[in-house]
Design a protein around this motif. Sequence first.
Motif, PDB file in Angstrom:
ATOM      1  N   LEU A   3       0.251  -0.906   0.034  1.00 33.00           N
ATOM      2  CA  LEU A   3      -0.098  -0.103  -0.008  1.00 33.00           C
ATOM      3  C   LEU A   3       0.960   1.759  -0.358  1.00 33.00           C
ATOM      4  CD1 LEU A   3      -2.070  -0.593   2.764  1.00 33.00           C
ATOM      5  CD2 LEU A   3      -3.116  -1.292   0.424  1.00 33.00           C
ATOM      6  N   ASP A   5       1.524   5.484   0.396  1.00 31.65           N
ATOM      7  CA  ASP A   5       1.479   6.114   1.498  1.00 31.65           C
ATOM      8  C   ASP A   5      -0.014   6.691   1.195  1.00 31.65           C
ATOM      9  OD1 ASP A   5       4.205   5.721   3.080  1.00 31.65           O
ATOM     10  OD2 ASP A   5       5.449   7.474   1.949  1.00 31.65           O
ATOM     11  N   LEU A   8      -2.554   4.246   2.675  1.00 37.38           N
ATOM     12  CA  LEU A   8      -2.421   4.091   3.737  1.00 37.38           C
ATOM     13  C   LEU A   8      -3.624   5.091   4.488  1.00 37.38           C
ATOM     14  CD1 LEU A   8       1.354   2.444   4.504  1.00 37.38           C
ATOM     15  CD2 LEU A   8      -0.904   1.734   4.720  1.00 37.38           C
ATOM     16  N   ALA A  12      -7.106   4.477   5.861  1.00 39.17           N
ATOM     17  CA  ALA A  12      -7.203   4.622   7.217  1.00 39.17           C
ATOM     18  C   ALA A  12      -7.752   3.886   8.482  1.00 39.17           C
ATOM     19  CB  ALA A  12      -6.252   5.611   7.912  1.00 39.17           C
ATOM     20  N   ILE A  15      -8.198   0.151   8.164  1.00 38.18           N
ATOM     21  CA  ILE A  15      -6.903  -0.830   8.280  1.00 38.18           C
ATOM     22  C   ILE A  15      -6.679  -0.473   9.950  1.00 38.18           C
ATOM     23  CG2 ILE A  15      -4.430  -0.510   7.992  1.00 38.18           C
ATOM     24  CD1 ILE A  15      -4.697   0.888   5.177  1.00 38.18           C
ATOM     25  N   GLY A  22      -4.657  -3.947   7.128  1.00 37.62           N
ATOM     26  CA  GLY A  22      -3.906  -3.765   5.277  1.00 37.62           C
ATOM     27  C   GLY A  22      -4.410  -5.242   4.623  1.00 37.62           C
TER      28      GLY A  22
END
Length: 262
Positions: A3, A5, A8, A12, A15, A22
């Motif tokens: 993934l 940045d 992510l 978020a 995750i 993830g």
Amino acid sequence: MFLTDAQLERYARHIVLKEIGGPGQKKLLKSRVLVVGAGGLGAPCLMYLAAAGVGTIGVIDADTVSLSNLQRQIVHDTENVGMLKVESAAKSLARINPDVHVIAHREKLTAENAEVIIRDYDIVADGCDNFETRFIVNDACHNVKRTLVSGAVGSFGGQLSTFKSYELDDEGVPYPNYRDLVPDAPPAGMMPACEEAGVLGALTGVIGSMMALEAIKEIVGAGTGLAGRLLIFDALDMRMRTIRLRHDPANPLSGEKTSALT
């Protein structure tokens, strides 16, 4: 698969969920979902699938956007009136999430093309508005072994289920499919069309969002799906209940005495 940045940060809130994390988000990014119909149910379903990061989203619809659609079909906007719905939807999804690859099927789903199109996807979310297409989608998903999330609405009520009749339940019985719920289409004129009966716009948002939710759960393996169950929602009384659906041995598609449907 790593993934980035940006991913992510974008995902978020997924995750941090232990049910997704993830690995689940990577499954979403690799998944392929076909949405049948870019109307009242398909619109919110498409938007939440895109926001969730479903990597490839197909949308099939041969209709164009009309002004009367905009009260509920939130993937479209005023400037796109007259545009093909699949093209309008693709524009909206690109604005929501550039990670998503949208495949616009500018055609009607038919008995002749259904299996060819559906076999290229992992899951199908059906939000169409007629029984003929529902039977076509159901039969094709059964034949090519694809999970079907099916939603429907009336004026102030809706229903939702997941069909995977190519699999066996915990009792070793095939899961039901749409023909176990609706064996035959009602007589012509018995079920008034949306333009005749009307439909509460926000209701389609509720059921369409639930369709996306069930598809996401199926992809990441979270929670308990609706296979073998039917969720019924009453918007006027704000009540919801779930009933058991069972496989009918006389089902013409998947029963003990199957017909030429297979």
